[in-house]
Design a protein around this motif. Structure first.
Motif, PDB file in Angstrom:
ATOM      1  N   VAL A  19      11.700   0.343  70.388  1.00 38.79           N
ATOM      2  CA  VAL A  19      11.795  -0.540  69.968  1.00 38.79           C
ATOM      3  C   VAL A  19      13.065  -0.162  68.658  1.00 38.79           C
ATOM      4  N   LYS A  20      14.224  -0.399  69.518  1.00 34.83           N
ATOM      5  CA  LYS A  20      15.396   0.595  68.857  1.00 34.83           C
ATOM      6  C   LYS A  20      15.795  -1.306  68.536  1.00 34.83           C
ATOM      7  N   GLY A  21      16.366  -1.725  67.592  1.00 38.66           N
ATOM      8  CA  GLY A  21      16.880  -3.301  67.154  1.00 38.66           C
ATOM      9  C   GLY A  21      15.628  -4.419  66.679  1.00 38.66           C
ATOM     10  N   ARG A  22      14.223  -3.885  67.242  1.00 39.16           N
ATOM     11  CA  ARG A  22      13.082  -5.291  66.743  1.00 39.16           C
ATOM     12  C   ARG A  22      11.887  -4.564  65.714  1.00 39.16           C
ATOM     13  N   PHE A  23      12.338  -2.674  64.823  1.00 47.80           N
ATOM     14  CA  PHE A  23      11.579  -2.706  64.501  1.00 47.80           C
ATOM     15  C   PHE A  23      12.019  -2.123  63.174  1.00 47.80           C
ATOM     16  N   THR A  24      12.021  -1.708  62.210  1.00 48.79           N
ATOM     17  CA  THR A  24      12.059  -1.847  60.887  1.00 48.79           C
ATOM     18  C   THR A  24      11.049  -1.009  59.976  1.00 48.79           C
ATOM     19  N   LEU A  25      11.195   0.121  59.803  1.00 52.85           N
ATOM     20  CA  LEU A  25      10.690   0.774  58.838  1.00 52.85           C
ATOM     21  C   LEU A  25      11.464   0.871  57.430  1.00 52.85           C
ATOM     22  N   SER A  26      10.867   0.290  56.375  1.00 53.26           N
ATOM     23  CA  SER A  26      11.279   0.131  54.807  1.00 53.26           C
ATOM     24  C   SER A  26       9.548   0.516  53.978  1.00 53.26           C
TER      25      SER A  26
ATOM     26  N   ALA B 144       5.044   1.886  52.367  1.00 57.51           N
ATOM     27  CA  ALA B 144       5.669   1.762  54.219  1.00 57.51           C
ATOM     28  C   ALA B 144       5.383   0.859  54.512  1.00 57.51           C
ATOM     29  N   TYR B 145       6.233   0.167  55.123  1.00 56.48           N
ATOM     30  CA  TYR B 145       5.951  -1.285  55.537  1.00 56.48           C
ATOM     31  C   TYR B 145       6.721  -0.776  57.228  1.00 56.48           C
ATOM     32  N   LEU B 146       6.204  -1.386  58.373  1.00 51.66           N
ATOM     33  CA  LEU B 146       6.840  -1.334  59.943  1.00 51.66           C
ATOM     34  C   LEU B 146       6.374  -3.319  60.022  1.00 51.66           C
ATOM     35  N   LEU B 147       8.036  -3.550  59.947  1.00 54.25           N
ATOM     36  CA  LEU B 147       8.203  -4.921  60.608  1.00 54.25           C
ATOM     37  C   LEU B 147       8.582  -4.798  61.482  1.00 54.25           C
ATOM     38  N   MET B 148       7.953  -5.884  62.848  1.00 51.73           N
ATOM     39  CA  MET B 148       7.922  -5.140  64.084  1.00 51.73           C
ATOM     40  C   MET B 148       7.984  -6.632  64.395  1.00 51.73           C
ATOM     41  N   ASN B 149       9.576  -7.062  65.140  1.00 48.31           N
ATOM     42  CA  ASN B 149       9.488  -8.688  65.546  1.00 48.31           C
ATOM     43  C   ASN B 149      10.266  -8.249  67.107  1.00 48.31           C
ATOM     44  N   ASN B 150      10.174  -9.770  67.916  1.00 51.41           N
ATOM     45  CA  ASN B 150      10.439  -9.769  69.465  1.00 51.41           C
ATOM     46  C   ASN B 150       9.211  -8.941  69.463  1.00 51.41           C
TER      47      ASN B 150
END
Length: 120
Positions: free
Chosen positions: A63-70, A78-84
Motif C-alpha cells: 500500500v506504500k505510495g497509495r494509502f495514507t493514515l492521518s 483516524a482516517y485511511l485515505l486509499m488512492n489508486n
C-alpha cells in the motif's frame, strides 16, 4: 475505548475511498492507531500503523505510495485515505488502537470492520 468505523463500499479500480475511525475514550495502551485488512480467504494483516507519541510509522509494501493514515487529534478520528485502488485491495478493513506495530496481540481495541470491494 471504542472505535467506530465508516466509509467502506464498492469502488472501481483506480478509484479512491476514505475510511474513518472515530475513537472514544482514552487508555495508556491505546496510543497507536493501525489499520488492518483481511482479504477474502486470507489472514488479517496490518497495513498502516502510526504511533505519534514515539514517532514510528509502519507501512505494508503493498500500500506504500497509495494509502495514507492521518489523524484529527482534536476530534480523535483516524482516517485511511486509499488512492489508486486495485482489486487485491478488496477486503474487510479494521482500525485498532494499541501499542503499535503489526502483532495483533498488541491491540485490545478494534473497530467493526467495514468492507471495501474494488471491482469494475
Amino acid at each position: 475505548v471504542q472505535l467506530v468505523e465508516s466509509g467502506g463500499g464498492q469502488v472501481q479500480p483506480g478509484g479512491s475511498l476514505r475510511l474513518s475511525c472515530v475513537i472514544s475514550g482514552h487508555a495508556r495502551d491505546a496510543k497507536a492507531i493501525t489499520w488492518f485488512r483481511q482479504a477474502p480467504g486470507k489472514e488479517r494483516e496490518g497495513i498502516y500503523s502510526r504511533h505519534d507519541d514515539v514517532g514510528t510509522t509502519h507501512i505494508r509494501d503493498s500500500v506504500k505510495g497509495r494509502f495514507t493514515l492521518s489523524r484529527d487529534i482534536v476530534n480523535n478520528i483516524a482516517y485511511l485515505l486509499m488512492n489508486n485502488l486495485r482489486s487485491d485491495d478488496t477486503g474487510v478493513y479494521f482500525c485498532a488502537a494499541g501499542l503499535g506495530g503489526w502483532p495483533e496481540n498488541n491491540y485490545n481495541y478494534w473497530g467493526q470492520g467495514p468492507q471495501v470491494i474494488v471491482s469494475s
